[in-house]
Design a protein around this motif. Structure first.
Motif, PDB file in Angstrom:
ATOM      1  N   PRO A  71       0.881  -1.200   0.028  1.00  0.00           N
ATOM      2  CA  PRO A  71       0.054   0.062  -0.064  1.00  0.00           C
ATOM      3  C   PRO A  71       0.907   1.234  -0.062  1.00  0.00           C
ATOM      4  O   PRO A  71       2.044   1.284   0.512  1.00  0.00           O
ATOM      5  CB  PRO A  71      -0.667  -0.162   1.440  1.00  0.00           C
ATOM      6  N   ALA A 111      -7.127   7.448  -7.725  1.00  0.00           N
ATOM      7  CA  ALA A 111      -7.251   6.041  -7.549  1.00  0.00           C
ATOM      8  C   ALA A 111      -8.368   5.453  -8.479  1.00  0.00           C
ATOM      9  O   ALA A 111      -8.323   4.584  -9.278  1.00  0.00           O
ATOM     10  CB  ALA A 111      -7.421   5.368  -6.233  1.00  0.00           C
ATOM     11  N   ILE A 124      -8.168   3.402 -11.990  1.00  0.00           N
ATOM     12  CA  ILE A 124      -8.678   1.882 -12.011  1.00  0.00           C
ATOM     13  C   ILE A 124      -9.720   1.893 -13.060  1.00  0.00           C
ATOM     14  O   ILE A 124      -9.826   0.824 -13.793  1.00  0.00           O
ATOM     15  CB  ILE A 124      -9.175   1.432 -10.627  1.00  0.00           C
ATOM     16  N   ARG A 138      -5.796  -2.679 -10.134  1.00  0.00           N
ATOM     17  CA  ARG A 138      -6.010  -3.182  -8.745  1.00  0.00           C
ATOM     18  C   ARG A 138      -7.108  -4.395  -8.878  1.00  0.00           C
ATOM     19  O   ARG A 138      -8.417  -4.034  -9.161  1.00  0.00           O
ATOM     20  CB  ARG A 138      -6.802  -2.189  -7.865  1.00  0.00           C
ATOM     21  N   SER A 139      -6.535  -5.368  -9.217  1.00  0.00           N
ATOM     22  CA  SER A 139      -7.214  -6.604  -9.729  1.00  0.00           C
ATOM     23  C   SER A 139      -7.374  -7.744  -8.631  1.00  0.00           C
ATOM     24  O   SER A 139      -6.451  -7.548  -7.864  1.00  0.00           O
ATOM     25  CB  SER A 139      -6.771  -7.054 -10.873  1.00  0.00           C
ATOM     26  N   SER A 154     -11.709  -6.266 -11.398  1.00  0.00           N
ATOM     27  CA  SER A 154     -10.958  -4.895 -10.653  1.00  0.00           C
ATOM     28  C   SER A 154     -11.954  -4.348  -9.571  1.00  0.00           C
ATOM     29  O   SER A 154     -13.111  -4.652  -9.639  1.00  0.00           O
ATOM     30  CB  SER A 154     -10.655  -3.941 -11.852  1.00  0.00           C
ATOM     31  N   PRO A 175      -9.964   0.545  -3.999  1.00  0.00           N
ATOM     32  CA  PRO A 175      -9.798   0.537  -2.618  1.00  0.00           C
ATOM     33  C   PRO A 175     -10.581   1.307  -2.053  1.00  0.00           C
ATOM     34  O   PRO A 175     -11.274   2.110  -2.231  1.00  0.00           O
ATOM     35  CB  PRO A 175      -8.353   1.074  -2.921  1.00  0.00           C
ATOM     36  N   ASP A 199      -4.734   1.495  -0.787  1.00  0.00           N
ATOM     37  CA  ASP A 199      -4.304  -0.082  -1.077  1.00  0.00           C
ATOM     38  C   ASP A 199      -4.183  -0.157  -2.519  1.00  0.00           C
ATOM     39  O   ASP A 199      -5.070  -0.767  -3.225  1.00  0.00           O
ATOM     40  CB  ASP A 199      -5.524  -0.852  -0.388  1.00  0.00           C
ATOM     41  N   MET A 200      -3.163   0.326  -3.071  1.00  0.00           N
ATOM     42  CA  MET A 200      -2.689   0.194  -4.702  1.00  0.00           C
ATOM     43  C   MET A 200      -1.006   0.019  -4.486  1.00  0.00           C
ATOM     44  O   MET A 200      -0.435   0.224  -3.716  1.00  0.00           O
ATOM     45  CB  MET A 200      -3.089   1.460  -5.507  1.00  0.00           C
ATOM     46  N   GLY A 201      -0.674  -0.554  -5.593  1.00  0.00           N
ATOM     47  CA  GLY A 201       0.781  -0.811  -5.871  1.00  0.00           C
ATOM     48  C   GLY A 201       1.575   0.448  -5.766  1.00  0.00           C
ATOM     49  O   GLY A 201       1.182   1.351  -6.347  1.00  0.00           O
ATOM     50  N   TYR A 214       2.190   2.722  -9.029  1.00  0.00           N
ATOM     51  CA  TYR A 214       1.292   3.880  -9.407  1.00  0.00           C
ATOM     52  C   TYR A 214       1.400   4.938  -8.682  1.00  0.00           C
ATOM     53  O   TYR A 214       0.535   6.096  -8.901  1.00  0.00           O
ATOM     54  CB  TYR A 214      -0.375   3.349  -9.316  1.00  0.00           C
TER      55      TYR A 214
END
Length: 215
Positions: free
Chosen positions: A2, A37, A41, A48-49, A143, A146, A157-159, A162
């Motif tokens: 995150p 975000a 997405i 965010r899958s 997808s 978050p 809560d994303m990688g 990004y």
């Protein structure tokens, strides 16, 4: 991993030269981070899958959970325990099923799914063949958005890959604000950077669709 909200805010504040958050408040940055975000997405669903076991309703028409954005794939049947792997599920063109059996939606329900169909115009819906017995389980990839961040101590809560994408969108929103600090040209440049990063064009908006590379 995150992304800390403070990381996004500090990077954006550095760019707009307002590290004290006087001209643009922390509350504004948090809202724009959530907007960033969502936009990311929507434009790139794979950002965010999640893979989950879905319990199907009775019949052919099915859907992903309410927090889902777009179906990406239905991979396989699962046992009643939701753990035991079963037969694979293949995507087919709906027209193929319609041509072979126009009444397939009214077929006798089964507890094992062979195929599914998907239409990008209804990204949260899919149809399974044969129609499902209520309680049938399949593994699906979709997808989802978050949870929204509400404080600078929260994490998005994303990688981490990004971060730059999100910051470009946040800065775009900051410079688009109707105030003495607005700057349309700079805002447009950051939006273009955001758009380039997530691939907003006719070739990539459906790149993650189940209908691509069909057999």
């Amino acid at each position: 991993m995150p992304i800390a909200a403070t990381e996004l805010i500090s990077r954006a504040a550095d760019i707009v030269q307002d590290v004290a958050n006087v001209r643009w408040t922390v509350a504004e940055w948090l809202r724009w981070a959530n907007d960033a975000a969502r936009e990311t997405i929507i434009r790139r669903p794979a950002a965010r899958s999640v893979t989950v076991v879905l319990t199907l309703l009775a019949g052919a028409k099915q859907g992903i959970p309410a927090n889902g954005v777009e179906l990406l794939d239905v991979t396989r049947n699962m046992g009643a325990d939701g753990v035991t792997a079963g037969r694979i599920v293949r995507r087919v063109d709906r027209q193929l099923l319609d041509d072979q059996n126009p009444d397939w939606h009214a077929m006798r329900p089964a507890g094992k799914i062979k195929h599914y169909t998907f239409d990008e115009r209804a990204p949260k819906t899919f149809y399974c063949y044969p129609p499902a017995v209520a309680g049938t389980k399949v593994e699906a990839l979709f997808s989802e958005l978050p949870p929204a961040i509400a404080a600078s101590t929260d994490e998005l809560d994303m990688g981490a890959e990004y971060i730059n994408v999100l910051v470009h969108y946040m800065v775009f929103r900051a410079f688009s604000k109707d105030s003495e600090f607005a700057n349309g040209a700079v805002a447009a440049a950051h939006y273009q950077a955001f758009a380039d990063a997530v691939g907003i064009n006719n070739e990539t908006t459906t790149a993650n669709s189940p209908n691509q590379n069909s057999v």
